[in-house]
Structure formats: C-alpha cells, structure tokens
Design an enzyme around this catalytic site. Structure first.
Site, PDB file in Angstrom:
ATOM      1  N   TYR A  45      17.704   9.747 -61.336  1.00 42.25           N
ATOM      2  CA  TYR A  45      18.647  10.870 -61.366  1.00 42.25           C
ATOM      3  C   TYR A  45      18.120  11.972 -62.303  1.00 42.25           C
ATOM      4  CZ  TYR A  45      22.409  13.920 -62.576  1.00 42.25           C
ATOM      5  OH  TYR A  45      23.129  15.065 -62.814  1.00 42.25           O
TER       6      TYR A  45
ATOM      7  N   LYS B 291      17.075  17.526 -70.243  1.00 42.59           N
ATOM      8  CA  LYS B 291      17.970  17.029 -71.290  1.00 42.59           C
ATOM      9  C   LYS B 291      17.187  16.339 -72.411  1.00 42.59           C
ATOM     10  CE  LYS B 291      21.452  18.485 -69.013  1.00 42.59           C
ATOM     11  NZ  LYS B 291      22.122  19.704 -69.483  1.00 42.59           N
TER      12      LYS B 291
ATOM     13  N   SER C 292      28.910  19.794 -69.356  1.00 41.56           N
ATOM     14  CA  SER C 292      28.353  19.631 -68.011  1.00 41.56           C
ATOM     15  C   SER C 292      29.442  19.814 -66.954  1.00 41.56           C
ATOM     16  CB  SER C 292      27.763  18.232 -67.871  1.00 41.56           C
ATOM     17  OG  SER C 292      26.879  17.981 -68.931  1.00 41.56           O
TER      18      SER C 292
ATOM     19  N   ARG D 111      23.577  17.698 -56.282  1.00 41.14           N
ATOM     20  CA  ARG D 111      22.864  18.751 -57.003  1.00 41.14           C
ATOM     21  C   ARG D 111      21.906  19.541 -56.109  1.00 41.14           C
ATOM     22  NH1 ARG D 111      23.669  19.251 -62.811  1.00 41.14           N
ATOM     23  NH2 ARG D 111      25.173  17.619 -63.262  1.00 41.14           N
TER      24      ARG D 111
ATOM     25  N   ASP E   1      21.590  26.717 -68.363  1.00 42.56           N
ATOM     26  CA  ASP E   1      21.891  25.395 -68.938  1.00 42.56           C
ATOM     27  C   ASP E   1      21.418  25.219 -70.382  1.00 42.56           C
ATOM     28  OD1 ASP E   1      23.001  22.777 -68.586  1.00 42.56           O
ATOM     29  OD2 ASP E   1      20.978  21.968 -68.371  1.00 42.56           O
TER      30      ASP E   1
ATOM     31  N   CYS F  43      31.166  22.383 -66.043  1.00 45.66           N
ATOM     32  CA  CYS F  43      32.318  23.215 -66.401  1.00 45.66           C
ATOM     33  C   CYS F  43      32.046  24.682 -66.093  1.00 45.66           C
ATOM     34  CB  CYS F  43      32.663  23.056 -67.878  1.00 45.66           C
ATOM     35  SG  CYS F  43      33.419  21.477 -68.243  1.00 45.66           S
TER      36      CYS F  43
ATOM     37  N   HIS G 215      22.944  23.578 -75.560  1.00 50.63           N
ATOM     38  CA  HIS G 215      23.366  23.381 -74.159  1.00 50.63           C
ATOM     39  C   HIS G 215      24.125  24.644 -73.740  1.00 50.63           C
ATOM     40  CE1 HIS G 215      25.608  20.542 -71.135  1.00 50.63           C
ATOM     41  NE2 HIS G 215      24.571  21.119 -70.586  1.00 50.63           N
TER      42      HIS G 215
ATOM     43  N   ARG H 124      24.080  11.110 -65.243  1.00 49.68           N
ATOM     44  CA  ARG H 124      23.522  10.663 -66.511  1.00 49.68           C
ATOM     45  C   ARG H 124      24.285   9.435 -66.991  1.00 49.68           C
ATOM     46  NH1 ARG H 124      25.158  13.485 -69.994  1.00 49.68           N
ATOM     47  NH2 ARG H 124      26.187  15.192 -68.920  1.00 49.68           N
TER      48      ARG H 124
HETATM   49  C1  OXD Z   1      24.209  18.234 -67.212  1.00 51.44           C
HETATM   50  C2  OXD Z   1      23.237  18.964 -66.373  1.00 51.44           C
HETATM   51  O1  OXD Z   1      24.550  17.085 -66.911  1.00 51.44           O
HETATM   52  O2  OXD Z   1      22.926  20.119 -66.709  1.00 51.44           O
HETATM   53  O3  OXD Z   1      24.646  18.811 -68.219  1.00 51.44           O
HETATM   54  O4  OXD Z   1      22.723  18.403 -65.398  1.00 51.44           O
HETATM   55 MN    MN Z   2      23.789  20.735 -68.564  1.00 59.33          MN
END
Ligand code: OXD
Ligand code: MN
Length: 590
Positions: free
Chosen positions: A205, A214, A256, A375, A283, A258, A234, A77
């Site tokens: 992306y 998002k 993100s 990913r 998420d 984590c 989130h 991002r």
């Molecule tokens: C992020 C995702 O970047 O979930 O938070 O992809």
């Molecule tokens: Mn996320």
C-alpha cells in the site's frame, strides 16, 4: 545466486556496497538499476501488464492510465505496524511504537532473508525536492514491487537525476521494501532515524511502501528537521494570486483524507473573478527559515497520491484533470469499457462494473464499488494550476499556516490565533474524526497534533518544542489559523458548503496576513468582522448557517478541553510548559 543484472548506474561506493549487502540478504534473481527514462517506463509498464499487476485503461478516455487492485487486506496505512527505532523509547515518545534498533534490524533481516528469490530487485534512486534546493534529499529504495517502482516514478523525481545530486556522498536514505507474502502478521514499517534508514515489509500500500512519502519526507524528515533547524510537515502548500498579480503563499495541515488535495487545488467561485489558486503541494511541506526572516517551503514530492472517492468536476476539477492521463488508479471500480468509477464521480453509476475486489457490482449492490481509501497516483505536471514555483530550489515564503480537522461540532469555521505560540497550541491540540486512510475505528475523534500523529519521527513533546523554537529564527512568522469545513447542523447537514466556497475563508486569511481585514476578538482567537467576510454571490446561502458554523458553544468547549487533556497527560513529562500556560489562558478566557 543472482542470475542477471543491468549495470550499476552510479559509481558511488556507498551505494554499490549497500546494494550488494542487500542483494546478499534478499537473494533476488535479477537486479534492475532504474534510470528514470521514458523507455524504462514503457518496458516496466509492459512487464507489469503482462504479469497482471496493471490493467491498461481505455486509451481514448484515459491515455497512459493503468488500473491496479491491491490485496484486500492491504488497503491503508497500518499505524500499529509502524515503528520508530531510536536508541531509547523516550526518543520516540509515547505516541509512537518503539523498538530497539538492533532487535528490529535482526528481526526484519530474518524476514527479508531470501525473500526476493525468483524475483527482481529494483534499485530506485529518487530526489525529494527540486534539484539543487538546500532542502532536497536523496533516497534510494530497493524494492521487489514493479507497482512501487512505477508509482515512485510518478511521486518523486526518480532516476539518474538522483545520482547526479548525490555524487560520491553517503548522505542518502537507505530504504528496503520486500513485499513478502502480504501476511499482515509479517507487516512492518520500521524507521531508523539515526541511520537515515527505512525497512518496509509485507505491504504494497502506497503510504507504507512509497518510502519517499510518509517514511522519508515526514518521519525521517521531521527527525532530521529538528536536528538541522527546519520542519517537515503534513501540509499542503498553495499560492493565492489576486487580480493585481500579488501572490500569498499558505501552508495547511489537515489529517489524512480531510481535503488537503481539494484545498490545494481550489477553484475560486465565479464571484472571485481574477483570483487564482496555484498548487505548490498537496500533502507535504518542508520549511526552513530564510535569510530574510520569513519561513520558506518546498514540496518534496512530484506527484499526487490522492483519495479518489468524492472527487468530481465540481469538488475538484484540477484533480480530475490531473488524473485524466498517465495515472495509476488503485482499488477503484473498473467498467466494461476500460473506464474507472467511484462513489461520488460525476454522472450516474455504471449499470455494471467490477468492484475494487474484482467482483461483479451493480447499483443495487450493498458494498461500495470503490474502496473508501482508493487512490490515484498522478504526476503533478498534469495539474492545470500547478504553481511554476514548485521547481524553485528556494521554495515559497509562507504567510499563513492553517490547521484544521474534521469535526461535526465544537470547532468554528475559521479563527485566527493571537500569536505564534497560541498557534502552536491550536495545532498541538488539533482533533479530527478518523478516516479510511488508516486502519482503525472511523468517525471517532482523536487528537492529531498538527496532523502529524502518525508521522512524527520522534517524541511529540520535543516536536512541539521545536515548533516553539523555530519562532526565534523568524522575523516575520506566518500568521496561524484554524479552520473546520465539516461542522454540521442538528440534521447532520454540513453548515458550510465547502469546496470552492472555501475561497471566502482563504481570502479572509490572506487579507488578515496583508493587514486588510477586520476581526473580532473571542476567547478562541480572532474571527472575521462583520465587513470582512465576503458572502457576495451566495444568494441561496442562509447567513444564519455561517453564524451557526462560527458559534462557540461553551459546553462543547468544556468537553473539548477535557479531551485535549488526555493527550497532554500522555505527553506530560515532555510537554513544553508554554503549552500548559496556553491551556490555562484559554480556560480563563472561556
Ligand atoms: C495519508 C496520505 O495517508 O497522504 O496521509 O496518503
Ligand atoms: Mn497525507
């Protein structure tokens, strides 16, 4: 001039008018209205393979799986290119990039004009949330990327099901995505909350272009939630089932990369015989006070877009199962037998493979084989521990909200807020070391309130106020906790083993919510009492490490509060007074 198109699959005039406006603007050669069918998936996949966008993986090892490489300049991002286009800059607040809507529309339409010449424009209708849910939202994404279409098919409930939910209504999110030439100077992810619209240009992306995720579910969602009395967060959502079948639902906000996906798919250690953890979402949570005064949550998504490196059968067996079929892998390494590899996968590295850029890689190579933000996009139905309630239109009642960041020091393993408003303060002051999920300096601690810094679609001060206000609609507010799996010793080793062992923390949290665990008061909040934190079965674990992980170091906290003040100064004129009082109380307690 447009050459071909399949039949519009909806009679909705708002849709057909908008699609025809965007067609006139982008001038694609073809339009494809997606229906979400299996046969459509097969033909689009075949086309993507033929054009080299997807590489089929070994069907014996990874049935239905495909490999994709992104442009190396387009792997995360990009917050500096992300805009909230509200009427005034104050509405977007000091933590967002702002632009005037009219100016942004003009600039982005100029870039989009004619950009789909020679290409196909796909009309992708999708639902965020279980059909029939009061929280479910319809979005339509127009895109010239077949990779986006196939990914949206995994990540959302995509196709005719969305037209059915929408009917004749105008209440849908208008999303336009043009790949352009992937020049970072022409990369924009712009949100127009007042119009329920998104324009994303110059990227491919996931976080920038799977617009349901998002952009709609968080940035536009949070804006709508404030207006309509609900919350877009989130957060993962999980259900803990006890051996007697009692279920307790928990939502957790971590920044993100984590470990939200790992926590959402946690497998309890052997000692927790009979306990199960079910995944509702990994998420995003949309939450609304229910008629019984509890907070109910749905997962608006239908798939997982997870970080791959570090995932293995020990750290997350359910994610491994989820990505074992019908998955799109992006930017991992490709082995000669059509398998995928990444740093932290089970077993030894391959003797040779192609790295995420397509260059030859061997274990002696200096570069990583998989990009740190590589990913997988996998359908949630592949998760062996998918909670059946994920399709419940009413959602699940949340008993606990957990905040957490990636912190090498300062933050204890777990503590509980004294009450809701103290919990809001803990969430609002969250900090975390930056990760590869966003372009930027990695490892540096930055404030990331409620893990929403990159995702809040309006002024962060008003967002805190909304959190405080929601309490009034809750007779049984969730208890609030803070966790940190990442605290380290002087040698830099993690103090707590994490992963499945986090069940011990989760169990204490669940017991606290059910009134069955003791706790001690500290200046930060309640921490586990001597008898309530279960370490049985951890014979090799030195309990001194748990004590070290729970230590409150007053010097660290002095620094921490000064660091928190930076965010409070930035937001000062918009900051609810309640949070300033909470800060004063914390300082006094310390
Ligand atoms: C992020 C995702 O970047 O979930 O938070 O992809
Ligand atoms: Mn996320």
């Amino acid at each position: 001039m447009m050459k071909t198109q399949n039949q519009a699959t909806t009679p909705n005039k708002f849709i057909t008018d908008w699609v025809s406006d965007m067609t006139a603007l982008c001038q694609p050669d073809r339009i494809h209205w997606c229906d979400g069918s299996e046969s459509e998936k097969q033909s689009l996949t075949a086309e993507a393979v033929q054009s080299g966008i997807l590489i089929p993986l070994n069907p014996h090892k990874l049935p239905g799986c495909y490999y994709h490489r992104s442009n190396p300049n387009d792997v995360a991002r990009v917050e500096q290119c992300t805009y909230i286009c509200t009427e005034t800059p104050e509405d977007a607040g000091p933590t967002n990039n702002w632009a005037a809507p009219a100016e942004m529309y003009a600039k982005l339409y100029d870039l989009a004009r004619g950009s789909m010449k020679g290409r196909t424009m796909y009309v992708v209708p999708y639902l965020m949330g279980p059909p029939g849910s009061p929280l479910c939202k319809v979005g339509v994404e127009l895109t010239d990327s077949i990779y986006v279409v196939l990914s949206m098919r995994i990540m959302t409930r995509m196709g005719d099901i969305a037209w059915k939910q929408l009917g004749e209504s105008n209440a849908f999110n208008r999303g336009l995505h043009c790949t352009l030439d992937l020049n970072p100077d022409r990369r924009y992810i712009a949100h127009f909350p007042h119009d329920n619209a998104i324009i994303s240009l110059g990227s491919n992306y996931g976080g920038n272009v799977l617009l349901g995720k998002k952009c709609l579910a968080l940035r536009i969602g949070s804006f709508l939630g404030r207006k309509q009395g609900w919350m877009a967060e989130h957060m993962l959502i999980l259900g803990v089932e006890s051996p007697t079948g009692e279920k307790t639902y928990v939502a957790a906000a971590f920044p993100s990369a984590c470990g939200k996906t790992n926590f959402a798919m946690l497998v309890p250690p052997e000692h927790f015989n009979g306990w199960k953890v079910w995944t509702v979402g990994d998420d995003i949570a949309w939450m609304k006070p229910g008629p019984d005064g509890r907070l109910y949550a749905i997962n608006p998504e239908a798939g997982y877009f997870g970080v791959v490196p570090g995932t293995n059968y020990e750290s997350n067996p359910n994610a491994m199962a989820a990505m074992s079929r019908d998955t799109i892998y992006t930017n991992v390494a490709l082995t000669p037998d059509g398998d995928v590899w990444w740093e932290g996968k089970d077993g030894p590295p391959p003797a040779e493979c192609l790295d995420w850029r397509g260059n030859k890689w061997t274990p002696d190579s200096k570069e990583k084989a998989a990009h740190p933000n590589s990913r997988f996009a996998a359908p949630m139905i592949n998760n062996p521990m998918l909670a059946p309630e994920v399709n419940n239109p009413d959602g699940v009642p949340i008993s606990a909200i957990i905040f957490g960041g990636r912190r090498a020091d300062t933050m204890p393993l777990v503590y509980q807020a004294f009450n809701w408003i103290h919990g809001v303060y803990i969430g609002a002051t969250m900090g975390s070391e930056m990760t590869a999920a966003a372009a930027g300096v990695q490892g540096q601690v930055r404030r990331d309130p409620m893990a929403m810094l990159p995702f809040c679609g309006y002024n962060m001060g008003d967002y805190f106020r909304h959190w405080i206000q929601i309490r009034k609609a809750l007779k049984y507010p969730p208890r609030v906790f803070n966790v940190n799996w990442f605290r380290r010793d002087k040698e830099g080793k993690f103090l707590w083993p994490g992963y499945g062992e986090n069940m011990r923390v989760l169990k204490w949290i669940v017991d606290r919510c059910r009134g069955g665990a003791d706790a001690n008061e500290t200046p930060l909040g309640w921490v586990p009492g001597a008898h309530s934190f279960d370490l049985e079965g951890m014979e090799n674990f030195d309990t001194a490490r748990l004590e070290a992980a729970q230590t409150i170091n007053y010097e660290d906290w002095r620094r921490e509060i000064i660091m928190q003040d930076e965010l409070f100064f930035k937001l000062y004129s918009d900051l609810p007074k309640e949070l300033i009082f909470q800060r004063e109380l914390l300082v006094a307690r310390l």
